[in-house]
Every structure is written in C-alpha cells, then in structure tokens.
Design an enzyme around this catalytic site. Sequence first.
Site, mmCIF file in Angstrom:
data_model
loop_
_atom_site.group_PDB
_atom_site.id
_atom_site.type_symbol
_atom_site.label_atom_id
_atom_site.label_comp_id
_atom_site.label_asym_id
_atom_site.label_seq_id
_atom_site.Cartn_x
_atom_site.Cartn_y
_atom_site.Cartn_z
ATOM 1 N N GLN A 1 29.122 -45.772 56.660
ATOM 2 C CA GLN A 1 30.038 -45.464 57.756
ATOM 3 C C GLN A 1 29.959 -43.974 58.068
ATOM 4 O O GLN A 1 29.945 -43.144 57.153
ATOM 5 C CB GLN A 1 31.455 -45.849 57.361
ATOM 6 C CG GLN A 1 32.440 -45.861 58.511
ATOM 7 C CD GLN A 1 33.826 -46.272 58.069
ATOM 8 O OE1 GLN A 1 34.458 -45.586 57.278
ATOM 9 N NE2 GLN A 1 34.307 -47.403 58.567
ATOM 10 N N TYR B 1 40.731 -41.653 63.936
ATOM 11 C CA TYR B 1 39.737 -40.574 63.890
ATOM 12 C C TYR B 1 39.187 -40.295 65.299
ATOM 13 O O TYR B 1 39.621 -40.899 66.279
ATOM 14 C CB TYR B 1 38.638 -40.913 62.891
ATOM 15 C CG TYR B 1 39.134 -40.924 61.459
ATOM 16 C CD1 TYR B 1 39.812 -39.821 60.929
ATOM 17 C CD2 TYR B 1 38.943 -42.032 60.639
ATOM 18 C CE1 TYR B 1 40.277 -39.827 59.619
ATOM 19 C CE2 TYR B 1 39.408 -42.035 59.322
ATOM 20 C CZ TYR B 1 40.074 -40.934 58.822
ATOM 21 O OH TYR B 1 40.540 -40.943 57.526
ATOM 22 N N ARG C 1 33.663 -49.869 64.118
ATOM 23 C CA ARG C 1 34.954 -50.290 63.579
ATOM 24 C C ARG C 1 36.087 -49.844 64.508
ATOM 25 O O ARG C 1 36.063 -48.728 65.032
ATOM 26 C CB ARG C 1 35.181 -49.715 62.179
ATOM 27 C CG ARG C 1 36.299 -50.472 61.440
ATOM 28 C CD ARG C 1 36.427 -50.097 59.999
ATOM 29 N NE ARG C 1 37.118 -51.178 59.265
ATOM 30 C CZ ARG C 1 37.665 -51.033 58.071
ATOM 31 N NH1 ARG C 1 37.604 -49.880 57.434
ATOM 32 N NH2 ARG C 1 38.255 -52.063 57.493
ATOM 33 N N GLY D 1 38.395 -54.906 50.519
ATOM 34 C CA GLY D 1 38.416 -53.533 50.037
ATOM 35 C C GLY D 1 39.106 -53.429 48.700
ATOM 36 O O GLY D 1 38.487 -53.255 47.652
ATOM 37 N N ARG D 2 40.434 -53.587 48.720
ATOM 38 C CA ARG D 2 41.214 -53.405 47.486
ATOM 39 C C ARG D 2 40.810 -54.385 46.392
ATOM 40 O O ARG D 2 40.758 -54.024 45.210
ATOM 41 C CB ARG D 2 42.708 -53.534 47.807
ATOM 42 C CG ARG D 2 43.290 -52.325 48.524
ATOM 43 C CD ARG D 2 44.658 -52.634 49.121
ATOM 44 N NE ARG D 2 44.538 -53.333 50.390
ATOM 45 C CZ ARG D 2 45.403 -54.220 50.840
ATOM 46 N NH1 ARG D 2 46.444 -54.562 50.108
ATOM 47 N NH2 ARG D 2 45.234 -54.792 52.004
#
Length: 390
Positions: free
Chosen positions: A96, A169, A221, A313-314
């Site tokens: 990414q 972002y 994304r 992810g987690r």
Amino acid sequence: MAPYTFKNGITLKNRMVMSPTTTMSSFYDGHVTNDEIAFYGARSGGLGMIIGEVANVIASGKGFEGELSIANDGDIAGLSELAHAMKRNGTKAVLQIFHAGRKSNDQILRGNQPVSASAIKAAYPADSQTPRELTADEIDDIITAFGDATRRAIAAGFDGVELHGANTYLLQQFFSPNSNQRTDKWGGNRDDRMAFAKAVIASAHTAIDQYADRPFLLGYRISPEEIETPGIRLADTLAFVDMLGDSAVDYVHTSMGSAHRTSLNDKSDHEPIIAKLVAQLAGRKPLIGVGSVETPADADAVLDMGTDLVAMGREMIREPQWMEKVADGDEASIRYQLSPSEMAELKIPRAMQDYLNGAFYSVMHFTTDPEAAADYQNQAAPMEGFEKKM
C-alpha cells in the site's frame, strides 16, 4: 476456498487477504526492519494475498513514526526482503502506498508544516494542525512520486500496489468537500474533486506499463463516508466507485471496522454499504470486503454479500496460521483471543504491541480484558481517521 484470477492474469490460490496492518516498526528513515520482515513472514504462506502496511511516496507524505518509505531508490533493497517474506508458498504481495496529507504534524515532518488540498484543519483528532495548501507544482510532484513509488515496488518484487485513498489521507482529502475547497482544476464540484485521484491512478498505471515485466496489480482503497459537515457521503462514494469501475485499477478495497456497517450519517438506510458498492461496481472490478472478519463463517458471510475477496486485519494479528488451520479443518485451534504474553511469540513488533494495548485495546480480544469487545457495526474504527463515537 476457490482460487481467484484477476483480469490481468494474476491468480490468488484462495480468496482470503490480509489487509494492511500498521506495525509502526520501520527505522527512522523508513527503511525496513527485521521486525517487519518477521511479522509478515509469519503470516504468509496460507493466504491468497497480503497487502503490506502503508509506505509514503515522498517525504512530505509521512504520517506517523515508524512508517515505511518507498520515496527513494535506496528503499528498494529492504522492500525486496519484505516482499520475499510476504510471498512464501505462493502468497501474492501487494504494498500500500500513500501520502498522509494533513494527517501528520510538524514533529513527524521534522519541522515542516503538513500539506493538503486546502489550508483546512482536520476535526479529528482535536490537536490536528492546520495544513499548508499545496501549490500546483507540488501536486504535480506528488502525482509523479506515486508513479516512481510504483516503479520501485515493481523493482522490489511485489505483485502490486494499492493506492491508499481511505482513512482521511491525501487522496481522500482531495475528494472531500471538507478538506478540498480549491477553485483551480484540482477542486470544485464532486466530479472535479476526483481529478487528483484520476491523475494518481494514471501515474501508477503508466509506471506499470513502462516497467512491469510481469502482471502487476493496481488497487484502490476507499472510506465510504466522512462524519464531518461538509463531508463525503455515500452518494459521493458511489459516484467515485463508478469512476473506479471504469478506471485502470484492478480492484477496489473498502476500509470499515465492520463489513456489515450501514450508513453512519443516514440512520434510516439499513442496506449494508458493501451491498451498495457491489451493485455500483456491477462486476466491472473485484471488491475486497473487510471489517471484523474473524471466523470462517464471517468470511463466507462477506463473500455471500457479493464481494470477490475478503480481508482480515486484527484476526491475522492474533492468528498467523488462520488459513492453514481452516484448510486443515482445525478451526478449534484458531486463536480468537490474544494473550499479552504471546505477542513476542507471534512476531508482533514492540511498537505495534504498544498501540494494540492502546487505541485498539477494546477490539483485540485480549485474554486479560474483562470487557466485551467493542462493536464497529455502527461506528468508525480508529484507523479510519475519526476519534468520535457514533
């Protein structure tokens, strides 16, 4: 779980993806550390694809300490080792890439003021600094930097790059009516505010055409909504996704704390956001669904919503061998909780351990946490750029 083949010919051995997982463990200059290599190496081999944590494409784009850099050719050697670790046993490796924009500060930027589309301070966190508005020449430099970063990712051996247009972002900042109030060609109405994203996609795609000697993925994304007013609403995102559906990207990836989330802003809308995105893409691009996926049943539920791939992810932090255990019919041994005493054994870097014990404590299922895990069904997650409970 069946394989998946992208239109450019890259085949994933299964539809499970590890979503970008920030370790905050790079050297001060953004070079890769052995801790990062060990973390990803421990989680590769079973999954179809790993999307590595975000790397900045230019010095002004650094958003936090311990962040990877892909801003210089000197970064390639370390990134090559990282890509190699991620690609064990046929797992595909995507990196990414991003620019943090106003989601930074002068301490992280070594005395320089953060920059953005407009000189408008972010509402969250409360101590955000007012950015400096980028000049037209600086915008051109950043667009070029995304192409240069893509070239470096190709040289380092990755199988693709993902443009991080989520979590508030810079790519998102240019699309948002909150952070972009420019009156030149980079601002204006909703369609005009897509110009920066389109230029970055074109820059990365041109680099792939010029330098890739093999099929190479370009992903994007998105965050579906903002909670500020004005801010991105679902109608805006659906228009943006429509643009992505006709663009050069190979896939679209959501960023949400729960894959079953409905609108944060319109409580009367009970249709899951992912279902809306699937309908809008209409098969033009594959969609990666993500958010609180832990069990095989959770993954199947996301795929049943019409997504092509599903990311975790987690859960991949807690259980590096998730896919292998599922494939072996050994679900009973999967870690759905995380013991603080096992974090070193799980190759979780020390800096990452600290923030898991902080902002993410309530959602990591720590064995020492007496409270029930927080639910992101109707609220934004910490990584999405908000600090406000819904």
